[in-house]
Design an enzyme around this catalytic site. Sequence first.
Site, short mmCIF file in Angstrom:
data_model
loop_
_atom_site.label_atom_id
_atom_site.label_comp_id
_atom_site.label_asym_id
_atom_site.label_seq_id
_atom_site.Cartn_x
_atom_site.Cartn_y
_atom_site.Cartn_z
N ASP A 179 43.83 34.10 51.16
CA ASP A 179 44.22 33.62 49.87
C ASP A 179 45.32 32.73 49.77
O ASP A 179 46.47 33.40 50.38
CB ASP A 179 44.25 34.67 48.81
CG ASP A 179 44.87 34.14 47.25
OD1 ASP A 179 43.88 33.44 46.74
OD2 ASP A 179 45.78 34.57 46.86
N GLU A 265 39.20 29.76 50.41
CA GLU A 265 38.85 29.19 49.43
C GLU A 265 38.90 27.51 49.43
O GLU A 265 39.81 27.19 50.29
CB GLU A 265 39.78 29.28 48.12
CG GLU A 265 40.05 30.79 47.61
CD GLU A 265 40.78 30.72 46.39
OE1 GLU A 265 40.63 31.23 45.32
OE2 GLU A 265 41.91 30.36 46.59
N ASP A 359 46.84 38.82 44.75
CA ASP A 359 46.23 37.86 45.60
C ASP A 359 45.59 38.81 46.69
O ASP A 359 44.48 38.34 47.40
CB ASP A 359 47.59 37.38 46.27
CG ASP A 359 48.30 36.67 45.51
OD1 ASP A 359 47.70 36.12 44.55
OD2 ASP A 359 49.70 36.50 45.52
#
Length: 374
Positions: A179, A265, A359
């Site tokens: 992340d 991501e 996170d």
Amino acid sequence: MRKSFRYRIYPTPKQEAVLEEQLRLCRLVYNAALEQRIWFWKKRKLTLNYYSQANELPAAKREHPELTLVNSQVLQGVLQRLDQAYQRFFSGAGFPRFKSRDRFRSMTFTQTGYKLLERKLKLARVGEVRIKLSRPVEGEIKTLTLTRNSSGHWYASFSCDLGPNQVPMRPVEAEVGIDLGLLKFLTCSDGSMVPNPRHFRESLARLAERQRKLASKPKRKRTRNREKAKLLVAKAHEKVRNQRSDFHFKLSNYLVRGYDRIVHENLNIRNMSKSASGTLEAPGTQVAQKSGLNKSILDAGWRQFLEILRFKAESAGVEVIGVDPRNTSQICSSCGSLTRKGLREREHRCGCGLEIDRDWNAAKNILRLGQSLG
Ligand SMILES: [Zn+2]
């Protein structure tokens, strides 16, 4: 596969004068060729192309013998650059512009005019220039581009052909979800995290400080103080850029060594700026997000990091997967239920009993999404 290798070079004042003169001549040729194209269009409604202009180079050299100071292929490259600017214009970009000294900073050599020696770069008409080979050049050198940056430093960038590269994929034994964030640079699905390096934060702070100083100088006057402030800003920018790439390379190497599959991501600008505004509330800890400009530096940073990571992974047979970032911070990584949380909430707390860092929870979800795709 092509790969670039960039190194700082250290010309002596005399060598630098020749390089500057070569760059100036290239710029004159560029501007003259642009003027010629404009004239032709006005008078004849015709557009000159690269070949018609390149054919005139020998005659131009007879008329202006000083042009022989520049390698012929470099001059051809200048005309190609103009041709590309025209092609971009034809497909909708702005009309090519005349170049000022500040906007014309590089020359590209193809096969001739240079030779890489052990600690020197031999350049025709310039001599042997000291080069700092911070890492070895790999593959076959195809082109060399010399660039003077805004702080007046010179760089040599070799574009090399590494040949067909078919590294077999490693079997997936270890995998990780990552992340990317502002408060920490990245958080892994195993709960480890990597902060933004401290020296990098300090450089960012220095950059912000110098930009404030520059902004306080009156813009309309080209005073010496303003020029000096401008140079300091450029130098701070360069420092930030260098430290950032160094950090990205090291971190990518570390991840590629440790994991066979890496899930991240997909970057989505709206998503990123949303999380940025959320972390603005954490005061004092991160100089970086205090100004819009520095935020854009961070944004570019994530992009660059993922590019480097992909590149490193490809040459190591490691799989890199990008996943849809939607809801990764809201879904519970343990039970799968949605737990809405504000941007300021740093903890993930769920009815199922899971209480972990926000996170970390997101990184676990990212890994799971990647596993379902991989
Ligand atoms: Zn839960």
